[in-house]
Write a protein that holds these residues in place. Structure first.
Motif, PDB file in Angstrom:
ATOM      1  N   ASP A 135       1.081   7.586  13.465  1.00  0.00           N
ATOM      2  CA  ASP A 135      -0.151   7.863  13.219  1.00  0.00           C
ATOM      3  C   ASP A 135      -0.773   7.290  11.976  1.00  0.00           C
ATOM      4  OD1 ASP A 135      -0.643   8.659  15.993  1.00  0.00           O
ATOM      5  OD2 ASP A 135      -0.437  10.781  15.181  1.00  0.00           O
ATOM      6  N   ALA A 136       0.100   7.523  11.056  1.00  0.00           N
ATOM      7  CA  ALA A 136      -0.326   7.216   9.544  1.00  0.00           C
ATOM      8  C   ALA A 136      -0.285   5.850   9.199  1.00  0.00           C
ATOM      9  CB  ALA A 136       0.644   7.745   8.485  1.00  0.00           C
ATOM     10  N   LEU A 137       0.345   5.064  10.189  1.00  0.00           N
ATOM     11  CA  LEU A 137       0.423   3.611   9.848  1.00  0.00           C
ATOM     12  C   LEU A 137      -0.754   2.822  10.851  1.00  0.00           C
ATOM     13  CD1 LEU A 137       4.114   2.787  10.235  1.00  0.00           C
ATOM     14  CD2 LEU A 137       2.711   2.429   8.123  1.00  0.00           C
ATOM     15  N   ALA A 138      -1.499   3.707  11.435  1.00  0.00           N
ATOM     16  CA  ALA A 138      -2.403   3.330  12.433  1.00  0.00           C
ATOM     17  C   ALA A 138      -3.683   2.232  11.645  1.00  0.00           C
ATOM     18  CB  ALA A 138      -3.257   4.258  13.312  1.00  0.00           C
ATOM     19  N   PRO A 139      -4.134   2.602  10.499  1.00  0.00           N
ATOM     20  CA  PRO A 139      -5.033   1.776   9.836  1.00  0.00           C
ATOM     21  C   PRO A 139      -4.540   0.662   9.356  1.00  0.00           C
ATOM     22  CG  PRO A 139      -5.091   3.915   8.615  1.00  0.00           C
ATOM     23  CD  PRO A 139      -4.032   3.826   9.844  1.00  0.00           C
ATOM     24  N   TRP A 140      -3.068   0.546   9.247  1.00  0.00           N
ATOM     25  CA  TRP A 140      -2.449  -0.771   8.792  1.00  0.00           C
ATOM     26  C   TRP A 140      -2.137  -1.824  10.016  1.00  0.00           C
ATOM     27  CZ3 TRP A 140      -3.532  -1.367   3.843  1.00  0.00           C
ATOM     28  CH2 TRP A 140      -3.856  -0.282   3.366  1.00  0.00           C
ATOM     29  N   PRO A 187       0.779  -1.196   0.117  1.00  0.00           N
ATOM     30  CA  PRO A 187      -0.055   0.067  -0.053  1.00  0.00           C
ATOM     31  C   PRO A 187       0.938   1.339  -0.030  1.00  0.00           C
ATOM     32  CG  PRO A 187      -0.652  -1.523   1.654  1.00  0.00           C
ATOM     33  CD  PRO A 187       0.229  -2.033   1.254  1.00  0.00           C
ATOM     34  N   PRO A 188       0.457   2.224  -0.847  1.00  0.00           N
ATOM     35  CA  PRO A 188       1.310   3.477  -0.747  1.00  0.00           C
ATOM     36  C   PRO A 188       1.349   4.378   0.290  1.00  0.00           C
ATOM     37  CG  PRO A 188      -0.600   3.573  -2.421  1.00  0.00           C
ATOM     38  CD  PRO A 188      -0.735   2.348  -1.613  1.00  0.00           C
TER      39      PRO A 188
END
Length: 182
Positions: free
Chosen positions: A170-175, A141-142
């Motif tokens: 924080d940007a990686l939280a969904p992953w 994923p980008p």
């Protein structure tokens, strides 16, 4: 429980992908070795943080007994190679793949016996059950690629691999795999 990586994947980025991001002239390869090291370190750190495997990898999970459902703690799982166990007599057996369901929808992925079937009885011993499974994204994923780029650029600018740059966690939280929170 123990987990062991059997095969490693190449990092999803190479030094040439990071030169511009790190403000290095595209033709200047003098930093490629350093960038390659940073890429490998950032990739490994972000894989651990997210509980994900970015490239194709093979893992082996060892359990002392069969649980109700076997959670596969590294994802995304692309398939299960085998489930082996030591029977009550201490003989290693391979469990018939037609007798369990591989649930790739759940996070983490899991194995459950088919209805009206149960896991076999195992010998009481450490690592009585082992599962070998394959993981990895077909296309990383980008946002994960960007997290690796940002981390490498931060480390390159300071020449220290100290922490993830602000905002990356924080940007990686969904992953992040739900396994991480268990």
């Amino acid at each position: 429980m123990g987990i062991q990586q059997i095969t490693d994947a190449a990092a999803p980025l190479v030094a040439a992908d990071l030169r511009a991001h790190c403000s290095i002239d595209a033709s200047d390869t003098s930093f490629d070795s350093l960038l390659t090291d940073y890429i490998a370190a950032a990739n490994g750190l972000i894989e651990e943080l997210t509980g994900r495997a970015f490239g194709a990898q093979v893992w082996k999970l060892a359990l002392d007994a069969f649980p109700v459902a076997i959670s596969l703690p590294r994802g995304p799982v692309t398939g299960v190679t085998w489930v082996k166990y030591f029977d009550a007599a201490g003989t290693e057996q391979t469990f018939d793949s037609a007798k369990y369901i591989t649930d790739l929808v759940s996070d983490p992925a899991r194995l459950v016996p088919v209805p009206d079937t149960s896991w076999p009885i195992t010998q009481v011993r450490a690592n009585a059950v082992t599962v070998q499974f394959a993981t990895g994204y077909s296309a990383v994923p980008p946002m994960i690629l960007q997290a690796i780029r940002a981390t490498v650029a931060a480390w390159f600018s300071t020449r220290e691999a100290v922490a993830l740059p602000p905002g990356v966690v924080d940007a990686l939280a969904p992953w992040r795999s739900q396994w991480i929170f268990a």
